[in-house]
Design an enzyme around this catalytic site. Sequence first.
Site, mmCIF file in Angstrom:
data_model
loop_
_atom_site.group_PDB
_atom_site.id
_atom_site.type_symbol
_atom_site.label_atom_id
_atom_site.label_comp_id
_atom_site.label_asym_id
_atom_site.label_seq_id
_atom_site.Cartn_x
_atom_site.Cartn_y
_atom_site.Cartn_z
ATOM 1 C CD GLU A 186 -0.961 0.738 3.872
ATOM 2 O OE1 GLU A 186 -1.631 1.581 3.333
ATOM 3 O OE2 GLU A 186 -0.841 0.082 4.840
ATOM 4 C CB VAL A 244 -5.359 -2.038 4.364
ATOM 5 C CG1 VAL A 244 -5.510 -3.383 4.280
ATOM 6 C CG2 VAL A 244 -3.921 -1.600 5.067
ATOM 7 C CG ASP A 299 -13.935 5.534 12.856
ATOM 8 O OD1 ASP A 299 -13.771 4.802 11.691
ATOM 9 O OD2 ASP A 299 -12.967 6.236 12.927
ATOM 10 C CE LYS A 323 -4.893 1.667 11.625
ATOM 11 N NZ LYS A 323 -5.786 2.660 11.076
HETATM 12 N N1 PSU Z 1 -1.085 1.483 9.918
HETATM 13 C C1 PSU Z 1 0.016 2.028 9.936
HETATM 14 N N2 PSU Z 1 0.307 3.236 9.099
HETATM 15 C C2 PSU Z 1 -0.679 3.610 8.254
HETATM 16 C C3 PSU Z 1 -2.109 2.710 8.277
HETATM 17 C C4 PSU Z 1 -2.124 1.867 9.025
HETATM 18 O O1 PSU Z 1 0.958 1.726 10.717
HETATM 19 O O2 PSU Z 1 -0.490 4.429 7.405
HETATM 20 C C5 PSU Z 1 -3.133 3.056 7.002
HETATM 21 C C6 PSU Z 1 -3.250 1.925 6.327
HETATM 22 O O3 PSU Z 1 -3.355 2.484 4.967
HETATM 23 C C7 PSU Z 1 -4.671 1.562 6.832
HETATM 24 C C8 PSU Z 1 -5.319 2.920 7.021
HETATM 25 O O4 PSU Z 1 -5.384 0.973 5.670
HETATM 26 O O5 PSU Z 1 -4.462 3.435 7.807
HETATM 27 C C9 PSU Z 1 -6.690 2.719 7.774
HETATM 28 O O6 PSU Z 1 -7.384 3.937 7.892
HETATM 29 P P1 PSU Z 1 -8.842 3.934 8.460
HETATM 30 O O7 PSU Z 1 -8.502 3.632 10.051
HETATM 31 O O8 PSU Z 1 -9.115 5.380 8.145
HETATM 32 O O9 PSU Z 1 -9.509 3.187 7.566
HETATM 33 MN MN MN Z 2 -12.751 5.167 9.944
#
Ligand code: PSU
Ligand code: MN
Length: 311
Positions: free
Chosen positions: A25, A106, A138, A159
């Site tokens: 990604e 992702v 969320d 995360k």
């Molecule tokens: N985890 C990390 N760094 C990142 C992300 C995740 O350590 O930059 C990014 C990935 O691209 C993941 C996105 O798909 O954050 C998820 O965002 P959201 O929670 O808004 O769906």
């Molecule tokens: Mn979100």
Amino acid sequence: MADALHIGPEVTDALASGNPVVALESTIFSELGLPEPANRECFRRVQAAVRAEGAVPALCGVLEGAAVVGANFAQAERLFGGSVKIGARDLGPAAAAGLKVGVTTVSATVTLPAAAGIEVFATGGIGGVHRGAGLSGDVSTDLEALARHRVVVVSSGVKAFLDVPLTFERLETLGVTVLGWRTDRFPAFYVRDGGPQLSSTVRDGQEVAAAFRAAALGHPAGILVANPIPADAELDRDAVADAVADAEAAARREGVSGGDITPAVLAALVESTGGAVVPANIALAESNAAVAAGIATALAQHPGAGQGAVP
Ligand code: PSU
Ligand code: MN
């Protein structure tokens, strides 16, 4: 409108020859994921780890409205500077608008390799159920994307600032197989251990390949391979918990919402740990890339129906 999907020449050749490819990604390598110049350092190490195992890295993103799989050097440079985050549902509008630069999360990156015929994808941590999601709703679309696409995703769990037990439950509900890479506990991103108990442990790429090919008989969900951060890079559990609390408070004070939350909390975590999360994040991404390349190599030795041969 540009062509929807551009597959780079090296990736095209590798796929045609049945050689291993690992999709990457681009959000993690932009400033939404890691601060300059750590983002470039992270990419350099991740792609070197993939190549060291004999696989081809396929950096994904959006350039001039087209979804790119296997960015070349100049394209990668543009992606590193990207600041528009593209999830799976944003790919269509980005193409229609001819978006100049978009970094894929992702969820978007899982749909692209599936379309290109790539079966393995490496990242740092996937998105998941945010704390307080009962009220905010969320939940990252990464989870749905994993459930819908037949791809192996290697991550160090989810995360650190998410609700890990709830995310783990949601993965079960969605039917996503979770395999512990040489562990029977779901890893906690910056910390090796701490998550829920896993029902399956794998020791090498061949075991993942066997599970993936066998899963073709069942429903078409992805597999999450959960690889703990290398021991020498792991952070202190209590320090991470404190830093996450500070980072979340900072993000709340600034009133960020929706898709801006993850980049804002990641940036605040860099602040609240005095930068300690940066080498940890790079080390786990590099380790995941090496594991993913090993899995891609094993899968290439046992091609499935999607790659032309019958096992
Ligand atoms: N985890 C990390 N760094 C990142 C992300 C995740 O350590 O930059 C990014 C990935 O691209 C993941 C996105 O798909 O954050 C998820 O965002 P959201 O929670 O808004 O769906
Ligand atoms: Mn979100």
